[in-house]
Design a protein around this motif. Structure first.
Motif, PDB file in Angstrom:
ATOM      1  N   ILE A  24       6.024  -0.098  -6.956  1.00 55.95           N
ATOM      2  CA  ILE A  24       6.313   0.106  -5.539  1.00 55.95           C
ATOM      3  C   ILE A  24       5.079  -0.273  -4.728  1.00 55.95           C
ATOM      4  CG2 ILE A  24       7.098   1.702  -3.771  1.00 55.95           C
ATOM      5  CD1 ILE A  24       9.112   1.174  -6.053  1.00 55.95           C
ATOM      6  N   HIS A  25       5.246  -1.252  -3.869  1.00 56.60           N
ATOM      7  CA  HIS A  25       4.183  -1.699  -2.961  1.00 56.60           C
ATOM      8  C   HIS A  25       4.342  -0.879  -1.677  1.00 56.60           C
ATOM      9  CE1 HIS A  25       1.745  -4.141  -0.362  1.00 56.60           C
ATOM     10  NE2 HIS A  25       1.619  -5.146  -1.218  1.00 56.60           N
ATOM     11  N   HIS A  26       3.344  -0.030  -1.371  1.00 64.40           N
ATOM     12  CA  HIS A  26       3.464   0.868  -0.228  1.00 64.40           C
ATOM     13  C   HIS A  26       3.095   0.211   1.098  1.00 64.40           C
ATOM     14  CE1 HIS A  26       3.290   3.640  -3.672  1.00 64.40           C
ATOM     15  NE2 HIS A  26       4.003   4.442  -2.918  1.00 64.40           N
ATOM     16  N   ASN A  27       2.626  -1.035   1.019  1.00 66.43           N
ATOM     17  CA  ASN A  27       2.326  -1.784   2.245  1.00 66.43           C
ATOM     18  C   ASN A  27       1.246  -1.088   3.085  1.00 66.43           C
ATOM     19  OD1 ASN A  27       2.804  -4.137   3.686  1.00 66.43           O
ATOM     20  ND2 ASN A  27       4.360  -3.220   4.987  1.00 66.43           N
ATOM     21  N   LEU A  28       0.254  -0.502   2.377  1.00 63.31           N
ATOM     22  CA  LEU A  28      -0.791   0.246   3.072  1.00 63.31           C
ATOM     23  C   LEU A  28      -2.201  -0.305   2.834  1.00 63.31           C
ATOM     24  CD1 LEU A  28       0.405   3.903   2.304  1.00 63.31           C
ATOM     25  CD2 LEU A  28       0.537   2.720   4.512  1.00 63.31           C
ATOM     26  N   ARG A  29      -2.381  -1.092   1.761  1.00 63.55           N
ATOM     27  CA  ARG A  29      -3.747  -1.469   1.376  1.00 63.55           C
ATOM     28  C   ARG A  29      -3.987  -2.973   1.393  1.00 63.55           C
ATOM     29  NH1 ARG A  29      -4.811  -0.334  -3.863  1.00 63.55           N
ATOM     30  NH2 ARG A  29      -2.615  -0.044  -4.374  1.00 63.55           N
ATOM     31  N   GLY A  30      -3.125  -3.717   2.070  1.00 64.63           N
ATOM     32  CA  GLY A  30      -3.348  -5.143   2.244  1.00 64.63           C
ATOM     33  C   GLY A  30      -3.473  -5.917   0.951  1.00 64.63           C
ATOM     34  N   GLU A  37      -0.006  -5.364  -7.507  1.00 68.31           N
ATOM     35  CA  GLU A  37       1.358  -5.753  -7.892  1.00 68.31           C
ATOM     36  C   GLU A  37       1.338  -6.923  -8.860  1.00 68.31           C
ATOM     37  OE1 GLU A  37       4.857  -7.958  -5.578  1.00 68.31           O
ATOM     38  OE2 GLU A  37       4.648  -5.858  -4.939  1.00 68.31           O
ATOM     39  N   ALA A  38       0.484  -7.900  -8.586  1.00 61.48           N
ATOM     40  CA  ALA A  38       0.382  -9.060  -9.475  1.00 61.48           C
ATOM     41  C   ALA A  38      -0.079  -8.641 -10.868  1.00 61.48           C
ATOM     42  CB  ALA A  38      -0.580 -10.090  -8.882  1.00 61.48           C
ATOM     43  N   PHE A  51      10.495  -6.587 -15.224  1.00 61.33           N
ATOM     44  CA  PHE A  51       9.680  -6.129 -14.108  1.00 61.33           C
ATOM     45  C   PHE A  51      10.505  -6.146 -12.831  1.00 61.33           C
ATOM     46  CE2 PHE A  51       7.059  -7.252 -10.394  1.00 61.33           C
ATOM     47  CZ  PHE A  51       6.193  -6.161 -10.378  1.00 61.33           C
ATOM     48  N   VAL A  52      10.482  -5.046 -12.091  1.00 62.09           N
ATOM     49  CA  VAL A  52      11.149  -4.988 -10.791  1.00 62.09           C
ATOM     50  C   VAL A  52      10.173  -4.402  -9.785  1.00 62.09           C
ATOM     51  CG1 VAL A  52      13.504  -4.812 -11.682  1.00 62.09           C
ATOM     52  CG2 VAL A  52      12.152  -2.731 -11.373  1.00 62.09           C
ATOM     53  N   ARG A  53      10.376  -4.737  -8.528  1.00 61.42           N
ATOM     54  CA  ARG A  53       9.454  -4.247  -7.505  1.00 61.42           C
ATOM     55  C   ARG A  53      10.196  -4.001  -6.211  1.00 61.42           C
ATOM     56  NH1 ARG A  53       8.896  -7.613  -2.903  1.00 61.42           N
ATOM     57  NH2 ARG A  53       6.634  -7.267  -2.870  1.00 61.42           N
ATOM     58  N   ALA A  54       9.565  -3.202  -5.353  1.00 61.36           N
ATOM     59  CA  ALA A  54      10.086  -2.940  -4.014  1.00 61.36           C
ATOM     60  C   ALA A  54       8.894  -2.772  -3.090  1.00 61.36           C
ATOM     61  CB  ALA A  54      10.964  -1.697  -3.996  1.00 61.36           C
ATOM     62  N   LYS A  55       9.066  -3.139  -1.840  1.00 63.26           N
ATOM     63  CA  LYS A  55       8.007  -3.010  -0.846  1.00 63.26           C
ATOM     64  C   LYS A  55       8.500  -2.124   0.283  1.00 63.26           C
ATOM     65  CE  LYS A  55       4.539  -5.804   1.558  1.00 63.26           C
ATOM     66  NZ  LYS A  55       4.048  -7.183   1.796  1.00 63.26           N
ATOM     67  N   LEU A  56       7.734  -1.079   0.595  1.00 67.64           N
ATOM     68  CA  LEU A  56       8.130  -0.151   1.634  1.00 67.64           C
ATOM     69  C   LEU A  56       7.904  -0.773   3.017  1.00 67.64           C
ATOM     70  CD1 LEU A  56       6.749   3.282   0.349  1.00 67.64           C
ATOM     71  CD2 LEU A  56       8.904   2.134  -0.189  1.00 67.64           C
ATOM     72  N   ASP A 152      -6.509   2.988  -8.325  1.00 65.71           N
ATOM     73  CA  ASP A 152      -6.168   2.901  -6.909  1.00 65.71           C
ATOM     74  C   ASP A 152      -7.354   3.399  -6.086  1.00 65.71           C
ATOM     75  OD1 ASP A 152      -5.162   3.241  -4.330  1.00 65.71           O
ATOM     76  OD2 ASP A 152      -3.184   3.836  -5.031  1.00 65.71           O
ATOM     77  N   SER A 153      -7.876   2.559  -5.203  1.00 69.11           N
ATOM     78  CA  SER A 153      -9.071   2.930  -4.438  1.00 69.11           C
ATOM     79  C   SER A 153      -8.820   4.128  -3.527  1.00 69.11           C
ATOM     80  CB  SER A 153      -9.542   1.741  -3.591  1.00 69.11           C
ATOM     81  OG  SER A 153      -8.564   1.391  -2.623  1.00 69.11           O
ATOM     82  N   THR A 154      -7.561   4.359  -3.125  1.00 67.48           N
ATOM     83  CA  THR A 154      -7.275   5.488  -2.235  1.00 67.48           C
ATOM     84  C   THR A 154      -7.465   6.826  -2.937  1.00 67.48           C
ATOM     85  OG1 THR A 154      -4.894   5.454  -2.760  1.00 67.48           O
ATOM     86  CG2 THR A 154      -5.634   4.130  -0.887  1.00 67.48           C
ATOM     87  N   ASN A 155      -7.524   6.817  -4.276  1.00 65.82           N
ATOM     88  CA  ASN A 155      -7.742   8.062  -5.011  1.00 65.82           C
ATOM     89  C   ASN A 155      -9.121   8.659  -4.730  1.00 65.82           C
ATOM     90  OD1 ASN A 155      -5.227   7.989  -6.191  1.00 65.82           O
ATOM     91  ND2 ASN A 155      -5.929   6.971  -8.060  1.00 65.82           N
TER      92      ASN A 155
END
Length: 254
Positions: A24-30, A37-38, A51-56, A152-155
């Motif tokens: 899941i790409h949260h669309n928060l970290r550019g 994701e890659a 592999f499946v993905r979604a972008k918020l 994840d850098s936000t951690n």
């Protein structure tokens, strides 16, 4: 998540699990999120897994935290991907550390006994089999299986309460009281195994509004009254997230 994937791969062929990887790409970290994701897509390809993905999309509603918005969006997207792919379950890598952090956060905000159960091992189609493992053990599992992972850098962002608990509070408690995190996780497990208090069954939901018969409420003891209020809020909102003991007692006093 990569550590949990390593454990699931190691468990085969008994049971013979059909596995896929969802991101899941949260669309928060550019750009950083794009690279993550890659990397996940490349990992799935190297293992021969779907592999499946979604972008918020969108943004938090007024008064809603980024964390809460991201969590709700993430689980909604995962459930949609599960249904589209015909998968039986969504499996997440919540760890013993996550459980200990959540119990502390709920105690700080004011919670009832059922709230101490915190992160439950199974909720509908979401399964969390790694609650007995620490984050360090899951990272070790990934390394032993030769699987690379990203942090994840936000951690490390201390603006978030959970990160402050993870980086400052729990390490201090562990130094003073070794094994404290495991005991918090054990408390959550025991709370989850304890049957909930019997609901009085007097809340009535009509057109989004909860009603109580005053005579029925006045006959209840305090504990039953609080449970009746809790029951009504759950019926009206679908969840008790952000509801604390202070809210329940204020409504009961009214």
């Amino acid at each position: 998540s990569v550590g949990l994937l390593a454990l699931l791969l190691s468990a085969r062929p008994r049971p013979n699990l059909a596995l896929g990887v969802a991101h899941i790409h949260h669309n928060l970290r550019g750009e950083e999120a794009d690279l993550d994701e890659a990397a996940v897509k490349a990992l799935a390809k190297s293992l021969g897994l779907p592999f499946v993905r979604a972008k918020l999309r969108g943004k938090p509603a007024k008064g809603q935290s980024v964390e809460e918005w991201a969590r709700m969006g993430r689980y909604s997207a995962l459930e949609r991907l599960r249904k589209e792919g015909g998968w039986d379950f969504v499996v997440t890598a919540h760890s013993l550390d996550d459980q200990a952090e959540t119990v502390l956060m709920r105690i700080a905000r004011g919670t009832g006994l059922q709230g101490l159960a915190a992160i439950r091992p199974v909720v509908d189609r979401v399964v969390r089999p790694a609650l007995g493992f620490t984050g360090g053990q899951l990272r070790q599992a990934a390394e032993l299986c030769g699987l690379s992972y990203l942090e994840d850098s936000t951690n490390a962002d201390q603006r978030f309460l959970r990160n402050r608990i993870r980086g400052q509070v729990l390490p201090t408690l562990e130094r003073v009281l070794p094994g404290f995190s495991r005991r918090l996780a054990a408390l959550a497990r025991l709370a989850g195994e304890t049957p909930p208090a019997q609901s009085p069954g007097i809340a009535i939901l009509e057109d989004g509004t909860v009603y109580y018969e005053c005579m029925a409420l006045s006959a209840l003891a305090d504990g039953q009254g609080l449970e009746a209020i809790r029951e009504g809020l759950r019926m009206a909102r679908g969840t008790l997230r952000r509801i604390t003991e202070r809210h329940l007692r204020a409504l009961w006093a009214l």
